[in-house]
Design a protein around this motif. Sequence first.
Motif, mmCIF file in Angstrom:
data_model
loop_
_atom_site.group_PDB
_atom_site.id
_atom_site.type_symbol
_atom_site.label_atom_id
_atom_site.label_comp_id
_atom_site.label_asym_id
_atom_site.label_seq_id
_atom_site.Cartn_x
_atom_site.Cartn_y
_atom_site.Cartn_z
ATOM 1 N N GLN A 1 0.873 -1.167 0.000
ATOM 2 C CA GLN A 1 0.000 0.000 0.000
ATOM 3 C C GLN A 1 0.912 1.220 0.000
ATOM 4 O O GLN A 1 1.760 1.374 0.883
ATOM 5 C CB GLN A 1 -0.889 0.002 1.236
ATOM 6 C CG GLN A 1 -1.965 1.077 1.231
ATOM 7 C CD GLN A 1 -3.193 0.660 0.445
ATOM 8 O OE1 GLN A 1 -3.449 -0.534 0.303
ATOM 9 N NE2 GLN A 1 -3.932 1.623 -0.081
ATOM 10 N N GLU A 2 0.758 2.072 -1.002
ATOM 11 C CA GLU A 2 1.574 3.278 -1.112
ATOM 12 C C GLU A 2 0.716 4.482 -0.742
ATOM 13 O O GLU A 2 -0.108 4.946 -1.540
ATOM 14 C CB GLU A 2 2.138 3.418 -2.524
ATOM 15 C CG GLU A 2 3.089 2.292 -2.912
ATOM 16 C CD GLU A 2 3.670 2.439 -4.304
ATOM 17 O OE1 GLU A 2 4.754 1.856 -4.559
ATOM 18 O OE2 GLU A 2 3.041 3.128 -5.151
ATOM 19 N N TRP A 3 0.909 4.994 0.457
ATOM 20 C CA TRP A 3 0.063 6.058 0.972
ATOM 21 C C TRP A 3 0.455 7.430 0.457
ATOM 22 O O TRP A 3 -0.366 8.343 0.429
ATOM 23 C CB TRP A 3 0.103 6.057 2.503
ATOM 24 C CG TRP A 3 -0.431 4.816 3.121
ATOM 25 C CD1 TRP A 3 0.237 3.643 3.307
ATOM 26 C CD2 TRP A 3 -1.750 4.610 3.633
ATOM 27 N NE1 TRP A 3 -0.580 2.717 3.915
ATOM 28 C CE2 TRP A 3 -1.803 3.292 4.123
ATOM 29 C CE3 TRP A 3 -2.873 5.422 3.739
ATOM 30 C CZ2 TRP A 3 -2.943 2.759 4.706
ATOM 31 C CZ3 TRP A 3 -4.013 4.896 4.321
ATOM 32 C CH2 TRP A 3 -4.041 3.580 4.791
ATOM 33 N N ARG B 1 2.413 9.465 2.005
ATOM 34 C CA ARG B 1 2.614 10.337 3.165
ATOM 35 C C ARG B 1 2.979 9.443 4.351
ATOM 36 O O ARG B 1 2.723 8.237 4.327
ATOM 37 C CB ARG B 1 1.329 11.111 3.484
ATOM 38 C CG ARG B 1 0.165 10.233 3.912
ATOM 39 C CD ARG B 1 -1.079 11.030 4.257
ATOM 40 N NE ARG B 1 -2.125 10.213 4.824
ATOM 41 C CZ ARG B 1 -3.027 9.513 4.140
ATOM 42 N NH1 ARG B 1 -2.987 9.543 2.812
ATOM 43 N NH2 ARG B 1 -3.948 8.801 4.757
ATOM 44 N N ILE C 1 2.419 7.535 7.670
ATOM 45 C CA ILE C 1 1.214 7.053 8.350
ATOM 46 C C ILE C 1 1.616 6.396 9.665
ATOM 47 O O ILE C 1 2.718 5.865 9.798
ATOM 48 C CB ILE C 1 0.408 6.067 7.491
ATOM 49 C CG1 ILE C 1 1.248 4.827 7.170
ATOM 50 C CG2 ILE C 1 -0.113 6.724 6.230
ATOM 51 C CD1 ILE C 1 0.427 3.616 6.820
ATOM 52 N N GLY D 1 5.553 5.806 4.220
ATOM 53 C CA GLY D 1 4.187 5.534 3.796
ATOM 54 C C GLY D 1 4.025 4.333 2.895
ATOM 55 O O GLY D 1 3.072 4.261 2.112
ATOM 56 N N GLY E 1 -7.367 8.593 8.404
ATOM 57 C CA GLY E 1 -6.140 8.848 7.662
ATOM 58 C C GLY E 1 -4.856 8.347 8.285
ATOM 59 O O GLY E 1 -3.791 8.599 7.728
ATOM 60 N N ASP F 1 -3.135 9.439 10.713
ATOM 61 C CA ASP F 1 -2.602 10.757 10.417
ATOM 62 C C ASP F 1 -1.742 11.397 11.505
ATOM 63 O O ASP F 1 -1.487 12.590 11.462
ATOM 64 C CB ASP F 1 -3.786 11.685 10.141
ATOM 65 C CG ASP F 1 -4.901 11.493 11.181
ATOM 66 O OD1 ASP F 1 -4.602 11.501 12.391
ATOM 67 O OD2 ASP F 1 -6.053 11.300 10.782
ATOM 68 N N THR G 1 -7.469 -1.512 6.006
ATOM 69 C CA THR G 1 -6.948 -0.710 4.915
ATOM 70 C C THR G 1 -7.746 -0.928 3.639
ATOM 71 O O THR G 1 -8.122 0.029 2.958
ATOM 72 C CB THR G 1 -5.469 -1.064 4.659
ATOM 73 O OG1 THR G 1 -4.731 -0.886 5.857
ATOM 74 C CG2 THR G 1 -4.882 -0.177 3.571
ATOM 75 N N GLN H 1 -9.796 4.000 4.851
ATOM 76 C CA GLN H 1 -8.460 4.547 5.049
ATOM 77 C C GLN H 1 -7.958 5.173 3.740
ATOM 78 O O GLN H 1 -8.256 6.321 3.453
ATOM 79 C CB GLN H 1 -7.515 3.459 5.571
ATOM 80 C CG GLN H 1 -7.885 2.966 6.961
ATOM 81 C CD GLN H 1 -6.909 1.952 7.511
ATOM 82 O OE1 GLN H 1 -5.897 1.601 6.884
ATOM 83 N NE2 GLN H 1 -7.173 1.432 8.698
ATOM 84 N N ASP H 2 -7.236 4.418 2.934
ATOM 85 C CA ASP H 2 -6.728 4.982 1.684
ATOM 86 C C ASP H 2 -7.799 4.907 0.604
ATOM 87 O O ASP H 2 -8.530 3.916 0.510
ATOM 88 C CB ASP H 2 -5.480 4.218 1.234
ATOM 89 C CG ASP H 2 -4.574 5.043 0.340
ATOM 90 O OD1 ASP H 2 -5.042 6.078 -0.182
ATOM 91 O OD2 ASP H 2 -3.409 4.665 0.156
#
Length: 393
Positions: A13-15, A17, A19, A29, A130, A132, A294, A315-316
């Motif tokens: 999973q490439e966010w 940012r 996380i 991320g 997020g 976050d 996720t 989430q994403d």
Amino acid sequence: MRITGFRALTTVQEWGRPIGDANGVHADGVVRMPIVVVETDEGVTGVGLGSHVLAETVFAALEGEDPRGVTALYDRMLRRMFKAGHAGAVFGTIGAFDTALWDIKAQLAGEPLWRLLGGRDRRVPAYASGLDIALDDDELAELYRTYAGHGLRAAKLKGGLDIDRDRRRLALVRDVLLEAGDGARPGLMLDVNENWTRKQAVRHVGELERTLDLTWVEEPVRRWDVDGHAAVGRGVRASVATGENLTGLEQHRPLIAAGAVDIVQTAAGWGITHFLRVAALAHAYDLPVSPIGTTPVGLTHAATAVPNHLVSELQDLRPPVGLTVDHDVEDGAFVLGDRPGLGILVDEEAIGALDVLPAEEVRTTPGVRPERAGRRHLAEPAPRRPGLRAVTS
């Protein structure tokens, strides 16, 4: 039809940012996402997102069986692992296989899984989450404006280290969602990932509730602490949510029976059959359920078929690398499609082309509990430490 084999894959999973939560962050991320693909002698395959741990051992309970007997095969997997333990990552492996079997069963019926399970409405209410804690205020506001653009009007923030910071960030997100909405009060939740004692929880949430209306506080104390969750519930106005890290009815039952939980959660990685059983137990106590994850595709389908679903975590907004999912996010909800089964397509070439994966164990990630968790005396800054990467073949 017989089950003949499985393939274990790992994507990411490439966010885009950092996380994380109060325990730590993935600074780059990028997070591993294990997948199992179950094979049959008629060429139909099913996809499950979850763990690979002891996959060969768990699969011994399935090999040669008819995949349509999903719930009986779920219990067969549990029996197969009862000595080795069917908690933690092993329970995730069982959940991944279980999800893949439901995928096959629905494909054979020619229906999306939500229809096969008895769902009527393809819309599954969602809230924004997020992961976050490492974001500054400007980044946080921009992220939740993106969620708000998809109609989301409820948000769960990570926190628990600093009351003043949590108050400021919750108010900021409230104002972002209020500005984007129709004037209705946004829903706000705070997730602290087991980082408090019961007294810390009551004090922290009580201070926030002087100026904020929290829908729930999530995992305020250790996941198994029945008395602690009950004490927090008595001491704050917000509901108490927990359950994403509980595996099996035997772990949910004490909390539910004691009235120590208000929002019963289950993680997508534990599988569909687990969710359906937990939802039935919660329903017997007039409690709502809320899936976590996720990419919670299996549980969003299952949520349409239970009477006590409240809201699902989103989430994403993008799926993991190499996966295509058959749903949209609009008007504050997952909107499930009509593709038979789960609706997940796997591009194994794209996954195979990944040459760099994040390390499974990094000292400062959310999966490693800090030494002083639950014993912090003063407020702490949010974790934002350099991540480590490992190259694997």
